[in-house]
Design an enzyme around this catalytic site. Structure first.
Site, PDB file in Angstrom:
ATOM      1  N   HIS A  17      11.837   4.067   3.030  1.00  0.00           N
ATOM      2  CA  HIS A  17      11.320   2.972   2.417  1.00  0.00           C
ATOM      3  C   HIS A  17      12.277   2.893   0.724  1.00  0.00           C
ATOM      4  O   HIS A  17      12.018   1.998   0.750  1.00  0.00           O
ATOM      5  CB  HIS A  17       9.844   3.742   1.401  1.00  0.00           C
ATOM      6  CG  HIS A  17       9.002   4.388   2.861  1.00  0.00           C
ATOM      7  ND1 HIS A  17       9.501   5.784   3.522  1.00  0.00           N
ATOM      8  CD2 HIS A  17       8.478   3.466   4.055  1.00  0.00           C
ATOM      9  CE1 HIS A  17       7.830   5.571   4.107  1.00  0.00           C
ATOM     10  NE2 HIS A  17       7.557   4.607   5.264  1.00  0.00           N
ATOM     11  N   MET A  71       3.233   2.081   3.474  1.00  0.00           N
ATOM     12  CA  MET A  71       1.640   3.454   3.439  1.00  0.00           C
ATOM     13  C   MET A  71       2.296   4.530   3.287  1.00  0.00           C
ATOM     14  O   MET A  71       1.099   6.042   2.898  1.00  0.00           O
ATOM     15  CB  MET A  71       1.080   3.410   5.044  1.00  0.00           C
ATOM     16  CG  MET A  71       1.026   2.247   5.755  1.00  0.00           C
ATOM     17  SD  MET A  71       0.110   2.177   7.159  1.00  0.00           S
ATOM     18  CE  MET A  71       0.731   3.804   8.177  1.00  0.00           C
ATOM     19  N   GLY A  72       3.454   4.615   2.162  1.00  0.00           N
ATOM     20  CA  GLY A  72       3.293   6.266   1.118  1.00  0.00           C
ATOM     21  C   GLY A  72       4.388   7.354   2.310  1.00  0.00           C
ATOM     22  O   GLY A  72       4.622   7.151   3.429  1.00  0.00           O
ATOM     23  N   LYS A  99      12.799  -0.703  11.129  1.00  0.00           N
ATOM     24  CA  LYS A  99      12.209  -0.137  12.147  1.00  0.00           C
ATOM     25  C   LYS A  99      11.079  -0.305  13.095  1.00  0.00           C
ATOM     26  O   LYS A  99      11.238  -0.212  14.200  1.00  0.00           O
ATOM     27  CB  LYS A  99      11.865   0.577  11.468  1.00  0.00           C
ATOM     28  CG  LYS A  99      11.302   1.933  11.488  1.00  0.00           C
ATOM     29  CD  LYS A  99      11.730   3.462  11.668  1.00  0.00           C
ATOM     30  CE  LYS A  99      10.856   4.308  13.142  1.00  0.00           C
ATOM     31  NZ  LYS A  99       9.626   3.469  13.326  1.00  0.00           N
ATOM     32  N   ASP A 100      10.185  -1.163  12.173  1.00  0.00           N
ATOM     33  CA  ASP A 100       9.454  -1.985  12.732  1.00  0.00           C
ATOM     34  C   ASP A 100       9.638  -3.135  13.154  1.00  0.00           C
ATOM     35  O   ASP A 100       8.859  -3.768  12.242  1.00  0.00           O
ATOM     36  CB  ASP A 100       7.983  -1.916  12.117  1.00  0.00           C
ATOM     37  CG  ASP A 100       7.451  -0.102  11.740  1.00  0.00           C
ATOM     38  OD1 ASP A 100       7.212   0.438  12.670  1.00  0.00           O
ATOM     39  OD2 ASP A 100       8.234   0.294  10.856  1.00  0.00           O
ATOM     40  N   GLN A 112      -5.733  -1.334  10.486  1.00  0.00           N
ATOM     41  CA  GLN A 112      -4.320  -1.158  11.860  1.00  0.00           C
ATOM     42  C   GLN A 112      -4.349   0.048  12.619  1.00  0.00           C
ATOM     43  O   GLN A 112      -3.154   0.886  13.372  1.00  0.00           O
ATOM     44  CB  GLN A 112      -2.957  -1.093  11.344  1.00  0.00           C
ATOM     45  CG  GLN A 112      -2.407  -0.374  10.650  1.00  0.00           C
ATOM     46  CD  GLN A 112      -1.127  -0.956   9.250  1.00  0.00           C
ATOM     47  OE1 GLN A 112      -1.615  -1.413   8.129  1.00  0.00           O
ATOM     48  NE2 GLN A 112       0.220   0.099   9.701  1.00  0.00           N
ATOM     49  N   SER A 148      10.799   8.465   9.568  1.00  0.00           N
ATOM     50  CA  SER A 148       9.387   7.478  10.468  1.00  0.00           C
ATOM     51  C   SER A 148       8.640   9.088   8.971  1.00  0.00           C
ATOM     52  O   SER A 148       8.930   9.767   9.240  1.00  0.00           O
ATOM     53  CB  SER A 148       9.116   7.668  11.573  1.00  0.00           C
ATOM     54  OG  SER A 148       7.455   7.534  10.899  1.00  0.00           O
ATOM     55  N   HIS A 176      10.368   8.590   2.645  1.00  0.00           N
ATOM     56  CA  HIS A 176      11.689   8.880   2.948  1.00  0.00           C
ATOM     57  C   HIS A 176      12.987   8.171   2.768  1.00  0.00           C
ATOM     58  O   HIS A 176      12.154   6.580   2.222  1.00  0.00           O
ATOM     59  CB  HIS A 176      11.792   9.366   4.172  1.00  0.00           C
ATOM     60  CG  HIS A 176      11.399   8.004   5.295  1.00  0.00           C
ATOM     61  ND1 HIS A 176      11.738   6.444   5.388  1.00  0.00           N
ATOM     62  CD2 HIS A 176       9.841   8.159   5.787  1.00  0.00           C
ATOM     63  CE1 HIS A 176      11.308   6.297   6.323  1.00  0.00           C
ATOM     64  NE2 HIS A 176      10.043   6.048   6.835  1.00  0.00           N
ATOM     65  N   GLY A 198      11.273  -3.306   6.802  1.00  0.00           N
ATOM     66  CA  GLY A 198      12.321  -2.686   7.785  1.00  0.00           C
ATOM     67  C   GLY A 198      12.404  -3.071   9.008  1.00  0.00           C
ATOM     68  O   GLY A 198      11.384  -3.581   9.667  1.00  0.00           O
TER      69      GLY A 198
HETATM   70  P1  AMP Z   1       5.334   2.447   6.611  1.00  0.00           P
HETATM   71  O1  AMP Z   1       5.209   3.442   4.909  1.00  0.00           O
HETATM   72  O2  AMP Z   1       5.788   2.883   7.757  1.00  0.00           O
HETATM   73  O3  AMP Z   1       4.277   1.357   7.124  1.00  0.00           O
HETATM   74  O4  AMP Z   1       6.557   1.410   6.609  1.00  0.00           O
HETATM   75  C1  AMP Z   1       6.939   0.373   5.357  1.00  0.00           C
HETATM   76  C2  AMP Z   1       8.075  -0.212   6.171  1.00  0.00           C
HETATM   77  O5  AMP Z   1       9.392   0.900   5.715  1.00  0.00           O
HETATM   78  C3  AMP Z   1       7.981  -1.411   6.652  1.00  0.00           C
HETATM   79  O6  AMP Z   1       8.673  -2.061   6.304  1.00  0.00           O
HETATM   80  C4  AMP Z   1       8.697  -0.291   7.264  1.00  0.00           C
HETATM   81  O7  AMP Z   1       9.529  -0.746   8.786  1.00  0.00           O
HETATM   82  C5  AMP Z   1      10.500   0.180   6.330  1.00  0.00           C
HETATM   83  N1  AMP Z   1      10.577   1.613   6.774  1.00  0.00           N
HETATM   84  C6  AMP Z   1      10.113   2.962   7.652  1.00  0.00           C
HETATM   85  N2  AMP Z   1      10.588   3.502   8.343  1.00  0.00           N
HETATM   86  C7  AMP Z   1      12.171   2.659   8.462  1.00  0.00           C
HETATM   87  C8  AMP Z   1      13.333   3.416   8.424  1.00  0.00           C
HETATM   88  N3  AMP Z   1      13.677   4.714   9.240  1.00  0.00           N
HETATM   89  N4  AMP Z   1      14.345   2.221   7.912  1.00  0.00           N
HETATM   90  C9  AMP Z   1      14.261   1.999   7.412  1.00  0.00           C
HETATM   91  N5  AMP Z   1      12.926   0.374   7.456  1.00  0.00           N
HETATM   92  C10 AMP Z   1      11.992   1.820   7.255  1.00  0.00           C
END
Ligand code: AMP
Length: 282
Positions: A34, A27-28, A146-147, A58, A182, A31, A144
């Site tokens: 990502h 979702m951009g 993470k989720d 979502q 995050s 960090h 990740g």
């Molecule tokens: P998001 O942008 O939050 O939807 O995350 C995009 C992808 O990055 C998802 O697969 C997350 O699980 C992964 N991700 C987010 N934060 C982390 C982290 N701290 N370590 C590893 N993967 C991450």
């Protein structure tokens, strides 16, 4: 690096892409978490595709859709520096045109935890991930840990629908004090930020208990909650000790097990998890 805003445009660029394609959906507000996914994809695939899309379906009513950070210029620079080949950055209208009426419903591992606390969340996640996979047709897609529940739900969906993609899990990237990176951490005030480390501290306490021989999930859960409750401003939503594929709660730790936490800190909802019983720990 090519940046495509339309499905048609992405498909045309995809047709010219060399060899296996790896997709990193995000979702951009990129960090180091990502970027670790991008690195994994870069190592495994000749073409790396990154999607940047803040998926409205979502987010629940009252959640942070409107204020979710969208630093697109910075994201594109980071993506380019990390060696991304194709960026898919559609508008909400491109993904959900007028009349859009089809959603993917996931049961099983989507039912509890985040599923209970964020009704409709995984319906939105599964729908957008399925659509991104259909648009980008990657050989591998990187998610990740993470989720962790999201990863499990996506794996379940890919298996159930026989999607021709391999789902690759990537480890959690953390700050020095243990707080999982995050995009939402920017909402933490300077006063709140140090207490964000309580989630990882609590999870580490859970691991310590298992390593010391504790097998009763209720005892381990109570130990995790006790650490969380010591941290000022941290309000636990759930602490769960689960079997890592079904995400059903365990009574005893006799094999693979994961501890999941969701907690609020100020206006921010944080989630984190660890494996409780990886190789050598039991
Ligand atoms: P998001 O942008 O939050 O939807 O995350 C995009 C992808 O990055 C998802 O697969 C997350 O699980 C992964 N991700 C987010 N934060 C982390 C982290 N701290 N370590 C590893 N993967 C991450």
């Amino acid at each position: 690096m090519q940046v495509l805003g339309t499905i048609k445009g992405f498909r045309a660029a995809r047709r010219d892409a060399a060899g296996p394609v790896g997709l990193v959906p995000t979702m951009g507000a990129l960090h180091a978490g990502h970027l670790s996914l991008v690195r994994r994809a870069r190592a495994a695939c000749s073409t790396v595709a990154l999607s940047i899309f803040v998926n409205p379906t979502q987010f629940g009513p009252g959640e942070d859709l409107a204020r979710y950070p969208r630093p697109i210029e910075r994201d594109l620079q980071l993506a380019e520096d990390a060696g991304v080949d194709l960026v898919f950055h559609p508008s909400a209208e491109e993904m959900y045109p007028p009349g859009f009426a089809t959603f993917i419903e996931v049961g099983g591992p989507a039912s509890r935890w985040e599923g209970e606390h964020r009704p409709g969340h995984f319906r939105g996640v599964a729908t957008v991930v399925a659509k991104l996979l259909v648009i980008t047709t990657p050989q591998q897609a990187f998610f990740g840990e993470k989720d962790f529940q999201q990863l499990t739900v996506v794996r379940r969906m890919a298996a159930d629908l026989a999607l021709p993609v391999e789902i690759i899990a990537c480890p959690i990237v953390r700050e020095a004090d243990g707080l999982a990176l995050s995009s939402r951490n920017v909402y933490l005030s300077p006063a709140e930020r140090p207490h964000g480390a309580a989630l990882y501290r609590a999870l580490q306490e859970g691991r310590r208990r298992v390593a010391a021989g504790e097998r009763q999930a209720s005892t381990i859960r109570a130990a995790i909650l006790a650490v969380l409750r010591e941290a000022p401003g941290v309000r636990p939503e759930y602490v769960a000790i689960v079997e890592p594929q079904s995400l059903e709660p365990l009574e005893r730790i006799e094999g693979p097990a994961r501890a999941l936490i969701a907690a609020r800190l100020g206006s921010v909802r944080l989630i984190d998890n660890v494996s409780l019983a990886d190789e050598g720990l039991l």
